[in-house]
Structures are given as C-alpha cells and as structure tokens.
Scaffold this active site. Structure first.
Site, PDB file in Angstrom:
ATOM      1  N   LYS A   9       0.442  -1.645   0.082  1.00  0.00           N
ATOM      2  CA  LYS A   9      -0.407   0.075   0.057  1.00  0.00           C
ATOM      3  C   LYS A   9       1.106   1.318   0.070  1.00  0.00           C
ATOM      4  O   LYS A   9       2.365   1.014   0.312  1.00  0.00           O
ATOM      5  CB  LYS A   9      -0.976   0.311   0.541  1.00  0.00           C
ATOM      6  CG  LYS A   9      -1.781  -1.638   1.118  1.00  0.00           C
ATOM      7  CD  LYS A   9      -2.609  -0.988   2.269  1.00  0.00           C
ATOM      8  CE  LYS A   9      -4.296  -2.126   2.526  1.00  0.00           C
ATOM      9  NZ  LYS A   9      -4.795  -1.886   3.877  1.00  0.00           N
ATOM     10  N   TYR A  49     -11.888  -2.006  -3.110  1.00  0.00           N
ATOM     11  CA  TYR A  49     -12.707  -2.545  -1.808  1.00  0.00           C
ATOM     12  C   TYR A  49     -14.512  -2.236  -1.733  1.00  0.00           C
ATOM     13  O   TYR A  49     -15.636  -1.595  -0.616  1.00  0.00           O
ATOM     14  CB  TYR A  49     -12.259  -0.551  -0.874  1.00  0.00           C
ATOM     15  CG  TYR A  49     -10.358  -0.855  -0.112  1.00  0.00           C
ATOM     16  CD1 TYR A  49     -11.381  -2.138   0.143  1.00  0.00           C
ATOM     17  CD2 TYR A  49     -10.046  -0.021  -0.581  1.00  0.00           C
ATOM     18  CE1 TYR A  49      -9.189  -2.050   1.028  1.00  0.00           C
ATOM     19  CE2 TYR A  49      -8.499  -0.447   0.047  1.00  0.00           C
ATOM     20  CZ  TYR A  49      -8.560  -1.365   0.877  1.00  0.00           C
ATOM     21  OH  TYR A  49      -7.384  -1.633   1.324  1.00  0.00           O
ATOM     22  N   ASN A 112      -1.936  -0.366   6.789  1.00  0.00           N
ATOM     23  CA  ASN A 112      -1.244  -1.265   7.480  1.00  0.00           C
ATOM     24  C   ASN A 112      -0.167  -1.448   6.257  1.00  0.00           C
ATOM     25  O   ASN A 112      -0.238  -2.761   5.674  1.00  0.00           O
ATOM     26  CB  ASN A 112      -2.261  -2.290   8.260  1.00  0.00           C
ATOM     27  CG  ASN A 112      -2.915  -2.416   6.998  1.00  0.00           C
ATOM     28  OD1 ASN A 112      -2.968  -2.034   5.953  1.00  0.00           O
ATOM     29  ND2 ASN A 112      -4.556  -3.124   7.170  1.00  0.00           N
ATOM     30  N   HIS A 115      -2.227  -5.783   1.692  1.00  0.00           N
ATOM     31  CA  HIS A 115      -3.270  -6.269   1.423  1.00  0.00           C
ATOM     32  C   HIS A 115      -3.000  -7.725   0.574  1.00  0.00           C
ATOM     33  O   HIS A 115      -1.850  -7.269   0.044  1.00  0.00           O
ATOM     34  CB  HIS A 115      -3.959  -5.162   0.327  1.00  0.00           C
ATOM     35  CG  HIS A 115      -5.571  -6.010  -0.085  1.00  0.00           C
ATOM     36  ND1 HIS A 115      -5.997  -6.149   1.027  1.00  0.00           N
ATOM     37  CD2 HIS A 115      -5.234  -6.857  -1.176  1.00  0.00           C
ATOM     38  CE1 HIS A 115      -7.314  -7.243  -0.214  1.00  0.00           C
ATOM     39  NE2 HIS A 115      -6.313  -7.668  -1.416  1.00  0.00           N
ATOM     40  N   GLU A 126     -10.066  -9.987  -7.562  1.00  0.00           N
ATOM     41  CA  GLU A 126      -8.215  -9.039  -7.690  1.00  0.00           C
ATOM     42  C   GLU A 126      -7.744  -8.918  -8.973  1.00  0.00           C
ATOM     43  O   GLU A 126      -7.225  -7.878  -8.864  1.00  0.00           O
ATOM     44  CB  GLU A 126      -8.104  -8.555  -6.085  1.00  0.00           C
ATOM     45  CG  GLU A 126      -9.271  -8.494  -5.279  1.00  0.00           C
ATOM     46  CD  GLU A 126      -8.534  -9.274  -3.510  1.00  0.00           C
ATOM     47  OE1 GLU A 126      -6.990  -9.334  -3.304  1.00  0.00           O
ATOM     48  OE2 GLU A 126      -9.037  -8.254  -2.935  1.00  0.00           O
TER      49      GLU A 126
HETATM   50  P1  CMP Z   1      -7.517  -4.049   4.228  1.00  0.00           P
HETATM   51  O1  CMP Z   1      -6.628  -5.975   4.470  1.00  0.00           O
HETATM   52  O2  CMP Z   1      -6.612  -3.729   2.513  1.00  0.00           O
HETATM   53  O3  CMP Z   1      -9.000  -4.027   3.468  1.00  0.00           O
HETATM   54  C1  CMP Z   1      -9.586  -3.851   4.175  1.00  0.00           C
HETATM   55  C2  CMP Z   1      -8.882  -2.566   4.819  1.00  0.00           C
HETATM   56  O4  CMP Z   1      -9.919  -1.263   5.429  1.00  0.00           O
HETATM   57  C3  CMP Z   1      -8.331  -3.090   5.964  1.00  0.00           C
HETATM   58  O5  CMP Z   1      -6.784  -3.741   5.417  1.00  0.00           O
HETATM   59  C4  CMP Z   1      -7.905  -1.674   6.628  1.00  0.00           C
HETATM   60  O6  CMP Z   1      -6.904  -1.211   6.547  1.00  0.00           O
HETATM   61  C5  CMP Z   1      -9.279  -1.013   6.543  1.00  0.00           C
HETATM   62  N1  CMP Z   1      -9.862  -1.357   7.714  1.00  0.00           N
HETATM   63  C6  CMP Z   1     -10.503  -2.004   8.552  1.00  0.00           C
HETATM   64  N2  CMP Z   1     -10.931  -1.786   9.568  1.00  0.00           N
HETATM   65  C7  CMP Z   1     -10.745  -0.376   9.606  1.00  0.00           C
HETATM   66  C8  CMP Z   1     -11.299   0.764  10.672  1.00  0.00           C
HETATM   67  N3  CMP Z   1     -11.981   0.671  11.745  1.00  0.00           N
HETATM   68  N4  CMP Z   1     -11.030   2.282  10.279  1.00  0.00           N
HETATM   69  C9  CMP Z   1      -9.690   1.918   8.436  1.00  0.00           C
HETATM   70  N5  CMP Z   1     -10.108   1.676   8.450  1.00  0.00           N
HETATM   71  C10 CMP Z   1      -9.796   0.571   8.550  1.00  0.00           C
END
Ligand code: CMP
Length: 139
Positions: A9, A49, A112, A115, A126
């Site tokens: 990311k 998403y 984070n 993905h 995807e």
């Molecule tokens: P990812 O695995 O890319 O898929 C969904 C994303 O939503 C996840 O990583 C997080 O980065 C994001 N996410 C999940 N919960 C929250 C939250 N409470 N607030 C902001 N982002 C979130």
C-alpha cells in the site's frame, strides 16, 4: 498451483518497504509472477474495496489507496492464500503478532502496509481487476 493478489500500500511504498515485503514471500519459497507499480485511480480503489462500500471508513480507505504509488503483485505457491494471510498478520495492530508483516512493520489499522486476498474468490476478482491488459486504471 494457487495464485493470490498482494499489494504494497502507499504507506509501505513511501516507507521504503517494497524490498522487505517481497523478500519475505521470496524467502518463503513463493513465486512472483507479475508486478506493477502505479498510483491507483478512484475507480479501481472503489472497485477493490467494493465489499466495504457501506462501512463508515470507506471514503478514508479510497483516499488512502489513491494517495500515492502502490505495488500490485500476483504471487503463486502452495496454499498461498491462507499462508500469505498468516504472514501478513491481523488488521488490528493490537492483534498482529510479532513475526508477521503487520506485527513487525505496521502500527495503525488504516495504514497497514500490505493487502492480501482473503479467499480464492477474492484472489480471482482482484487479479482480474488489477492486471487488465491496458493501463486504463492508472491515474
Ligand atoms: P485491507 O486488508 O486492505 O482491507 C480492508 C481494509 O480496511 C483493511 O486492510 C484496513 O486497512 C481497513 N480498515 C479496517 N477496519 C478499519 C477501521 N476501523 N478504520 C479504518 N480502516 C479500517
């Protein structure tokens, strides 16, 4: 052999973690089939998403993913979908174990680093979304 979609990311790219992340999967024995570095358009971020469309943080997710370059990748290997999810670690930093990518490298829920597809269906969807033949998804 199973395939999955993994993406470094924008925070991972900006922090110089591309090599570290690729190394973890190479060292595990997986094969990198395809790789593209691009700044995602709003359209591809929203499609990626789509399952989170109703969530309160959907706008934040899309803004973040379109904020800079990402590294989109197709990886291949035995049971790679489940194993890569374990290697990535939990979304919540309070649950992400040391030794996992997020446990070692990520401190927040939204930024984070990586993905990974969570099922065979997601991986197929995807990979088809990110690896189209034209570069029409590049902003
Ligand atoms: P990812 O695995 O890319 O898929 C969904 C994303 O939503 C996840 O990583 C997080 O980065 C994001 N996410 C999940 N919960 C929250 C939250 N409470 N607030 C902001 N982002 C979130």
């Amino acid at each position: 052999m199973e395939k999955t979609f993994l993406m470094v990311k924008p925070d991972g790219v900006a922090r110089g973690l591309i090599g570290e992340i690729i190394s973890r999967f190479e060292n595990k024995g997986y094969t990198l089939n395809r790789l593209e570095m691009l700044t995602p358009s709003v359209e591809i971020a929203e499609a990626h998403y789509a399952e989170h469309k109703e969530k309160p943080f959907f706008g934040e997710l899309v803004d973040f993913l379109t904020s800079g370059p990402v590294v989109a990748m197709e990886w291949e290997g035995e049971n790679i979908i489940a194993v890569s999810r374990m290697m990535i670690g939990k979304t919540n930093p309070l649950d992400a174990q040391p030794g996992t990518i997020r446990g070692d490298l990520a401190a927040t829920m939204s930024q984070n680093v990586i993905h990974g597809s969570d099922s065979a269906e997601s991986a197929e969807r995807e990979l088809a979304l990110w690896f189209v033949s034209e570069a029409s998804h590049v902003s």
